[in-house]
Enzyme design. Structure first.
Site, PDB file in Angstrom:
ATOM      1  N   GLU A 117       0.810  -1.232   0.000  1.00 52.86           N
ATOM      2  CA  GLU A 117       0.000   0.000   0.000  1.00 52.86           C
ATOM      3  C   GLU A 117       0.842   1.280   0.000  1.00 52.86           C
ATOM      4  O   GLU A 117       0.302   2.386  -0.037  1.00 52.86           O
ATOM      5  CB  GLU A 117      -0.938  -0.012   1.220  1.00 52.86           C
ATOM      6  CG  GLU A 117      -1.686  -1.344   1.349  1.00 52.86           C
ATOM      7  CD  GLU A 117      -3.058  -1.261   2.001  1.00 52.86           C
ATOM      8  OE1 GLU A 117      -3.524  -0.152   2.298  1.00 52.86           O
ATOM      9  OE2 GLU A 117      -3.655  -2.329   2.193  1.00 52.86           O
TER      10      GLU A 117
HETATM   11  C1  LIG Z   1      -6.457  -5.725   1.778  1.00 52.36           C
HETATM   12  N1  LIG Z   1      -5.980  -4.741   2.711  1.00 52.36           N
HETATM   13  C2  LIG Z   1      -6.808  -3.900   3.331  1.00 52.36           C
HETATM   14  O1  LIG Z   1      -7.995  -3.916   3.128  1.00 52.36           O
HETATM   15  N2  LIG Z   1      -6.229  -3.021   4.196  1.00 52.36           N
HETATM   16  C3  LIG Z   1      -7.033  -2.133   4.898  1.00 52.36           C
HETATM   17  N3  LIG Z   1      -8.268  -2.153   4.854  1.00 52.36           N
HETATM   18  N4  LIG Z   1      -6.423  -1.205   5.665  1.00 52.36           N
HETATM   19  C4  LIG Z   1      -7.169  -0.249   6.348  1.00 52.36           C
HETATM   20  C5  LIG Z   1      -7.069   1.079   5.977  1.00 52.36           C
HETATM   21  C6  LIG Z   1      -7.781   2.037   6.651  1.00 52.36           C
HETATM   22  C7  LIG Z   1      -8.623   1.696   7.699  1.00 52.36           C
HETATM   23  C8  LIG Z   1      -8.758   0.358   8.057  1.00 52.36           C
HETATM   24  C9  LIG Z   1      -8.038  -0.619   7.382  1.00 52.36           C
END
Ligand SMILES: CNC(=O)NC(=N)Nc1ccccc1
Length: 306
Positions: A144
């Site tokens: 990310e």
């Molecule tokens: C597949 N990875 C994710 O879905 N990560 C994710 N949801 N990270 C996140 C970012 C912001 C708030 C909560 C979780």
């Protein structure tokens, strides 16, 4: 069509086997290897929230003794689940690869530490086995931050190991954000073989599932189909990634099962070949989000099988 769930970062999460006992979950991504090697020969680090016993391999951030996980991976696999180990997860400070050499070392480490049990005494000496004799079914890239250096090289390196291993099929998956191009994974999708791509249609408003429901923005599943068709594996399956509850992702991105139904049906029918199913972030949030007596994942499964 499959439901893929992330496991490992859930609040007060139960152990892995609880989610393998649920018929709603077909693929389980265990997150995360959340610290990447800074250089060749450096070890990665891991985090599985309340699981494991807090012991690390000396001098590293790599968890040792995750008995719940090494016991439950074979349990899950015996139930026909595909269990992938997820790399990344969003901690920007520790998730960075400096070059292809480091990336290929990272691939070597993951292969010998989490893949098939090594037989070469030198490899047995050099690499730890955090999940002991458990062998994952592949690796998921939830990258990310920090750009795209190394990912294609790393995945190609893993693929070269996969080709030598005939005992079972092994997989590569990725979880790009929905905005195109994805700064981290678009190059890898172009230049290395993915089996599954689960796009996070949340946390980015313009291309979110929420925007599609509300009738604004540019939900871009169709454009992702084109990207995959132009990529190294044109037959990679494309999944709709969704938050499993209103608190699972950034506020406002959650859609209810009844809101998700038309979205899923539309794209399942528009792209029947490419459509792989739904990815959910994440398993414990789904358990805690019961609607009409079914967890969120069970509700999604109903939609996929309807
Ligand atoms: C597949 N990875 C994710 O879905 N990560 C994710 N949801 N990270 C996140 C970012 C912001 C708030 C909560 C979780």
């Amino acid at each position: 069509n499959n439901v893929a769930v992330y496991y490992g970062q859930g609040y007060n999460q139960p152990r892995l086997r609880h989610f393998c006992d649920q018929t709603s979950n077909d693929i389980i991504n265990i997150g995360f290897i959340n610290e990447f090697p800074a250089d060749v020969n450096d070890w990665p680090g891991s985090n599985f929230a309340n699981q494991c016993d807090g012991n690390m391999f000396p001098g590293t951030d790599l968890l040792n003794g995750c008995h719940q996980i090494w016991e439950d991976i074979p349990y899950c696999q015996n139930l026909g689940k595909t269990v992938l180990l997820s790399i990344g997860g969003g901690t920007a400070t520790t998730e960075y690869l400096k070059d292809d050499a480091t990336a290929e070392w990272f691939a070597d480490f993951l292969w010998y530490a989490f893949g098939p049990n090594p037989t070469d005494p030198a490899k047995i000496l050099e690499f730890p086995r955090p999940f002991l004799t458990a062998v994952v079914d592949g690796f998921d890239f939830d990258i990310e931050h920090n750009g795209g250096v190394g990912w294609a090289a790393m995945i190609n390196r893993l693929r070269s190991y996969y080709e030598t291993y005939t005992e079972k099929k092994m997989y590569i998956s990725g979880a790009p954000q929905c905005a195109i191009p994805d700064a981290q994974l678009s190059d890898a999708i172009q230049n290395s073989w993915f089996d599954f791509i689960w796009v996070q249609f949340y946390n980015t408003d313009s291309c979110s599932a929420r925007a599609w429901v509300e009738g604004y923005g540019d939900f871009n599943f169709g454009q992702w189909v084109q990207i995959i068709r132009a990529g190294a594996n044109p037959d990679a399956k494309l999944y709709i990634g969704l938050p499993a509850s209103s608190s699972a992702a950034n506020p406002g991105y959650y859609i209810t099962p009844s809101e998700a139904e038309p979205l899923i049906s539309t794209y399942m029918e528009l792209y029947p070949e490419q459509f792989g199913g739904v990815m959910l972030w994440e398993a414990t949030a789904s358990d805690n989000n019961v609607i009409d007596g079914l967890t969120y994942a069970e509700n999604i499964q109903e939609i996929l099988y309807s």
